[in-house]
Design an enzyme around this catalytic site. Structure first.
Site, short mmCIF file in Angstrom:
data_model
loop_
_atom_site.label_atom_id
_atom_site.label_comp_id
_atom_site.label_asym_id
_atom_site.label_seq_id
_atom_site.Cartn_x
_atom_site.Cartn_y
_atom_site.Cartn_z
N HIS A 91 16.18 -16.40 42.48
CA HIS A 91 15.78 -16.50 41.07
C HIS A 91 15.10 -15.20 40.68
CE1 HIS A 91 13.44 -17.93 37.59
NE2 HIS A 91 14.25 -18.97 37.52
N ASP A 102 10.28 -19.71 48.54
CA ASP A 102 10.30 -20.24 47.17
C ASP A 102 10.79 -21.68 47.25
OD1 ASP A 102 10.94 -21.04 44.62
OD2 ASP A 102 12.06 -19.23 44.08
N GLN A 149 12.86 -25.54 44.17
CA GLN A 149 13.97 -26.49 44.09
C GLN A 149 14.06 -27.41 45.29
OE1 GLN A 149 15.90 -26.81 41.42
NE2 GLN A 149 15.08 -25.06 40.31
N LYS A 209 8.82 -29.27 38.13
CA LYS A 209 10.11 -29.57 38.75
C LYS A 209 10.01 -30.74 39.73
CE LYS A 209 11.70 -24.77 38.37
NZ LYS A 209 12.72 -24.89 37.32
N CYS A 254 18.81 -17.62 35.36
CA CYS A 254 17.86 -16.63 35.91
C CYS A 254 18.29 -16.16 37.30
CB CYS A 254 16.44 -17.19 35.94
SG CYS A 254 15.74 -17.45 34.31
#
Length: 404
Positions: free
Chosen positions: A120, A197, A200, A223, A361
């Site tokens: 991202h 990261d 997600q 999220k 993104c």
């Protein structure tokens, strides 16, 4: 899982869009919120609203307790060793920028940072800025056309110059589940630190930061069924203690003189100013909601949705999938030959179906496939096969309309 019982906790799923029942397939961008989170935010503002950590009065003490209890809940959920290894931030982007600035101050010209080709923008631009500022070099793990990282090449990139590896756990555009344990172990073999990261991942699969042995883990509240404007950076205590503060202000100091200041202990050293108190408390409630679920069953349900939707989409003439990795979850990116994704997304919206269109993104991914963007469907635990049927039926109506 009793999906209808879960859906009943999310009032927005009863809404109608353009007179049609809402089918919400944009969970990769943000998830909807259960009543427990909504009510907790309301309760804070109606019953406990006060600033934290500094007040001796009752409301301040109650707000402080609620905020720190949320930190404890998150610590236990992600398996952090200490609660002060859990730093509240504005979200994943803010967490990554904190590391890029603060850990980045420990780097020097010639040091190398490795990221992947599927990141991202939030896990690309901060490192570009750091390299410009410090004279470091940014290197990239390539990705094959199925959406798998080329880990043999990654191993070849590693050297004594590598100081940090920053990679996504799950790709927001492709759904690829990366072998982050392998990535972490190989990086540690050359003395490098690793940031994952997790924007997600944590809402889809079990995450234990000690088992992974990552040095940093970043994620966003919005999220994973929590509020917007709040997130977490997990960092190993020893490493956080070495890093200088990210921002100056109240709460992050121990003592202030006109000439010089000394800094507070963790986690306050990295939490300057009045934080998003309601957001932190609401995020703790979102993790309590996740604690009420069996995440193995959640993952199984979401995999069934992924397989069901993929199978149905394959029957549509002219469809092209982007992201067919060996391990993937909850995301389908695709195009339909001759149709612009924006047009498809706009007409789906008229039928009450929310999907995401564009580059998500992740422009380097789109550049690799030589496309401007995709249509992205992303699932959450409250989605159903019946919603997928509505989506497929809508596509079958839309395609002839747009091709005529």
């Amino acid at each position: 899982m009793d999906i209808q019982a879960i859906r009943s906790q999310f009032p927005i799923l009863e809404e109608k869009v353009h007179g049609k029942p809402l089918v919400y397939f944009d969970n990769g961008a943000t998830t909807q919120k259960p009543l427990s989170v909504i009510h907790r935010l309301s309760d804070y503002y109606t019953k406990e609203n006060a600033n934290i950590h500094r007040g001796v009065h009752t409301l301040s003490q109650e707000a402080t307790t609620a905020y720190e209890n949320a930190r404890n809940t998150i610590q236990k959920y992600i398996g952090a060793k200490e609660n002060h290894e859990v730093l509240f931030t504005k979200g994943t982007t803010d967490s990554i920028n904190l590391v890029a600035y603060s850990f980045g101050e420990l780097l020097q010209a010639g040091d190398e940072i490795i990221i992947s080709a599927m990141e991202h923008h939030s896990n690309i631009v901060p490192w570009q800025l750091l390299c410009e500022r410090k004279g470091c070099k940014l290197r990239f793990i390539p990705m094959d056309d199925k959406g798998d990282l080329m880990l043999d090449t990654y191993v070849e990139l590693l050297s004594e110059k590598t100081k940090l590896v920053a990679v996504t756990h799950i790709s927001n555009s492709l759904g690829t589940v990366n072998d982050v344990k392998f990535i972490i172990d190989k990086a540690h073999g050359v003395g490098a630190k690793v940031l994952i990261d997790g924007a997600q991942s944590i809402q889809h699969i079990k995450v234990n930061v000690q088992e992974l042995d990552c040095d940093f883990y970043a994620f966003s509240g919005h999220k994973l069924f929590g509020p917007t404007g709040i997130g977490v950076l997990y960092g190993k205590e020893e490493l956080l203690n070495q890093m200088p503060p990210y921002q100056g202000g109240g709460d992050m100091i121990k003592e202030v003189k006109l000439e010089q200041s000394t800094y507070n202990t963790l986690p306050h050293k990295f939490e300057a100013g009045t934080p998003n108190i309601a957001g932190g408390i609401g995020l703790g409630t979102a993790f309590e909601f996740l604690n009420s679920l069996d995440m193995d069953k959640v993952h199984k349900h979401e995999q069934e949705l992924l397989e069901y939707a993929t199978s149905a989409l394959k029957k549509i003439e002219g469809i092209q999938f982007y992201g067919q990795a060996k391990e993937k979850t909850s995301v389908i990116s695709f195009l339909i030959e001759g149709l612009h994704p924006y047009d498809v997304g706009t007409l789906l919206d008229k039928m009450g179906i929310a999907v995401r269109t564009g580059h998500h993104c992740t422009q380097p991914i789109m550049d690799q496939f030589c496309i401007p963007g995709t249509i992205r469907v992303s699932f959450a635990l409250y989605n159903t096969k019946e919603e997928i049927d509505l989506f497929i039926s809508a596509l079958e109506r839309i395609i002839p309309m747009l091709k005529n």
